[in-house]
Design a protein around this motif. Structure first.
Motif, short mmCIF file in Angstrom:
data_model
loop_
_atom_site.label_atom_id
_atom_site.label_comp_id
_atom_site.label_asym_id
_atom_site.label_seq_id
_atom_site.Cartn_x
_atom_site.Cartn_y
_atom_site.Cartn_z
N ALA A 63 0.83 -1.20 0.00
CA ALA A 63 0.00 0.00 0.00
C ALA A 63 0.87 1.25 0.00
O ALA A 63 1.86 1.33 0.73
CB ALA A 63 -0.91 -0.01 1.23
N PHE A 64 0.45 2.23 -0.81
CA PHE A 64 1.19 3.48 -0.95
C PHE A 64 0.25 4.65 -0.81
O PHE A 64 -0.96 4.51 -0.99
CB PHE A 64 1.91 3.51 -2.31
CG PHE A 64 2.76 2.29 -2.50
CD1 PHE A 64 4.03 2.24 -1.96
CD2 PHE A 64 2.27 1.18 -3.16
CE1 PHE A 64 4.81 1.09 -2.08
CE2 PHE A 64 3.04 0.03 -3.29
CZ PHE A 64 4.31 -0.01 -2.75
N ARG A 65 0.81 5.80 -0.51
CA ARG A 65 -0.01 7.00 -0.35
C ARG A 65 0.54 8.11 -1.24
O ARG A 65 1.73 8.14 -1.55
CB ARG A 65 -0.07 7.44 1.11
CG ARG A 65 1.25 7.85 1.70
CD ARG A 65 1.14 8.29 3.15
NE ARG A 65 0.43 9.55 3.29
CZ ARG A 65 0.99 10.74 3.16
NH1 ARG A 65 2.26 10.86 2.89
NH2 ARG A 65 0.26 11.83 3.30
N GLY A 66 -0.35 8.99 -1.62
CA GLY A 66 0.01 10.13 -2.44
C GLY A 66 -0.98 10.30 -3.57
O GLY A 66 -1.73 9.38 -3.90
N ASP A 83 -3.31 7.07 -3.95
CA ASP A 83 -3.13 5.95 -3.03
C ASP A 83 -3.13 4.60 -3.73
O ASP A 83 -3.99 3.74 -3.49
CB ASP A 83 -4.20 5.97 -1.93
CG ASP A 83 -4.08 7.20 -1.03
OD1 ASP A 83 -3.10 7.95 -1.14
OD2 ASP A 83 -4.98 7.40 -0.20
N PRO A 84 -2.15 4.36 -4.61
CA PRO A 84 -2.10 3.07 -5.30
C PRO A 84 -1.76 1.93 -4.34
O PRO A 84 -0.94 2.09 -3.44
CB PRO A 84 -1.00 3.27 -6.35
CG PRO A 84 -0.18 4.40 -5.85
CD PRO A 84 -1.06 5.25 -5.01
N TRP A 85 -2.42 0.81 -4.55
CA TRP A 85 -2.13 -0.42 -3.82
C TRP A 85 -1.90 -1.52 -4.83
O TRP A 85 -2.57 -1.58 -5.86
CB TRP A 85 -3.31 -0.87 -2.95
CG TRP A 85 -3.66 0.01 -1.80
CD1 TRP A 85 -3.07 1.18 -1.42
CD2 TRP A 85 -4.73 -0.22 -0.88
NE1 TRP A 85 -3.71 1.70 -0.31
CE2 TRP A 85 -4.73 0.85 0.04
CE3 TRP A 85 -5.68 -1.22 -0.74
CZ2 TRP A 85 -5.65 0.93 1.09
CZ3 TRP A 85 -6.59 -1.14 0.29
CH2 TRP A 85 -6.57 -0.08 1.20
N ILE A 86 -0.97 -2.41 -4.53
CA ILE A 86 -0.74 -3.60 -5.34
C ILE A 86 -1.14 -4.80 -4.49
O ILE A 86 -0.62 -4.98 -3.39
CB ILE A 86 0.73 -3.71 -5.79
CG1 ILE A 86 1.10 -2.52 -6.67
CG2 ILE A 86 0.96 -5.04 -6.51
CD1 ILE A 86 2.58 -2.43 -7.00
N THR A 87 -2.07 -5.59 -5.02
CA THR A 87 -2.53 -6.79 -4.33
C THR A 87 -2.17 -7.99 -5.18
O THR A 87 -2.55 -8.05 -6.35
CB THR A 87 -4.06 -6.74 -4.12
OG1 THR A 87 -4.40 -5.50 -3.46
CG2 THR A 87 -4.53 -7.90 -3.27
N ALA A 88 -1.42 -8.93 -4.60
CA ALA A 88 -0.99 -10.12 -5.32
C ALA A 88 -1.71 -11.35 -4.78
O ALA A 88 -1.82 -11.52 -3.56
CB ALA A 88 0.52 -10.30 -5.20
N ARG A 89 -2.18 -12.17 -5.71
CA ARG A 89 -2.81 -13.46 -5.40
C ARG A 89 -2.24 -14.47 -6.39
O ARG A 89 -2.46 -14.33 -7.59
CB ARG A 89 -4.32 -13.38 -5.54
CG ARG A 89 -4.99 -12.54 -4.48
CD ARG A 89 -6.50 -12.42 -4.73
NE ARG A 89 -7.13 -11.59 -3.75
CZ ARG A 89 -7.27 -10.26 -3.85
NH1 ARG A 89 -6.82 -9.63 -4.93
NH2 ARG A 89 -7.85 -9.56 -2.90
N GLY A 90 -1.53 -15.43 -5.87
CA GLY A 90 -0.88 -16.39 -6.76
C GLY A 90 0.17 -15.65 -7.58
O GLY A 90 0.91 -14.83 -7.06
N GLY A 91 0.22 -15.87 -8.87
CA GLY A 91 1.19 -15.19 -9.73
C GLY A 91 0.66 -13.90 -10.33
O GLY A 91 1.36 -13.22 -11.06
N GLU A 92 -0.60 -13.56 -10.04
CA GLU A 92 -1.22 -12.37 -10.62
C GLU A 92 -1.29 -11.24 -9.59
O GLU A 92 -1.44 -11.49 -8.40
CB GLU A 92 -2.65 -12.70 -11.07
CG GLU A 92 -2.73 -13.77 -12.13
CD GLU A 92 -2.23 -13.29 -13.47
OE1 GLU A 92 -2.60 -12.18 -13.89
OE2 GLU A 92 -1.47 -14.03 -14.11
N ALA A 93 -1.23 -10.02 -10.06
CA ALA A 93 -1.34 -8.86 -9.17
C ALA A 93 -2.19 -7.80 -9.86
O ALA A 93 -2.27 -7.75 -11.09
CB ALA A 93 0.04 -8.31 -8.83
#
Length: 171
Positions: A63-66, A83-93
């Protein structure tokens, strides 16, 4: 560059779009509240800090802010990436941002799909890279449907302190 300035999400969104904005005579760009312009079209969003938000069934949440705002054409073109967030599940994000419509303040918009590769830690940093960042179907509206779903976006990199550094108050 100090490690503190290195921390966060490094992403240029889409170079041709950023160049297009910069070339407009009435263009406006701002980066605030944790987002900072870097060299060229690169932007850096700082880590969101603790507590880290929970993501249901996710293997990893970064999680990021800005907030970055880009506009032109007398206000007819307006893009907000916050506020970009990167969520990874398995090999995909997926990369999500706060919904720019602000209709529901907590709603997140899926902006891009990506592959997220973990790199070996470097000193006191954990590193993730993605060379394959593609615009998600839901994200096309952010760009007024100019780019289709699957459009290649800029690669991204994430630099975060090791968990041990977090326990000591950060790097």
């Amino acid at each position: 560059m100090s490690q503190q300035r290195l921390l966060g999400l490094h992403w240029g969104i889409k170079a041709s779009f950023m160049d297009y904005i910069a070339a407009m005579p009435d263009s406006r760009a701002s980066a605030v509240d944790g987002a900072t312009p870097a060299a060229g079209n690169l932007l850096v969003w700082e880590p969101a800090g603790l507590p880290v938000p929970e993501a249901d069934d996710a293997d990893l949440l970064l999680a990021f802010r800005g907030e970055v705002r880009l506009s032109g054409h007398g206000g007819l073109l307006s893009v907000r990436v916050a506020d970009p967030w990167i969520t990874a599940r398995g090999g995909e994000a997926v990369l999500t941002i706060l919904d720019p419509s602000r209709a529901d303040p907590g709603r997140r918009l899926q902006l891009a799909r990506l592959t997220l590769e973990t790199r070996p830690a470097s000193g006191r940093l954990r590193i993730w890279l993605s060379k394959d960042v593609r615009l998600a179907e839901e994200g096309t509206a952010l760009f007024n449907d100019v780019y289709p779903a699957g459009e290649q976006m800029e690669p991204l990199a994430v630099f975060l302190p090791t968990p041990h550094d977090n326990e000591e108050g950060g790097a």
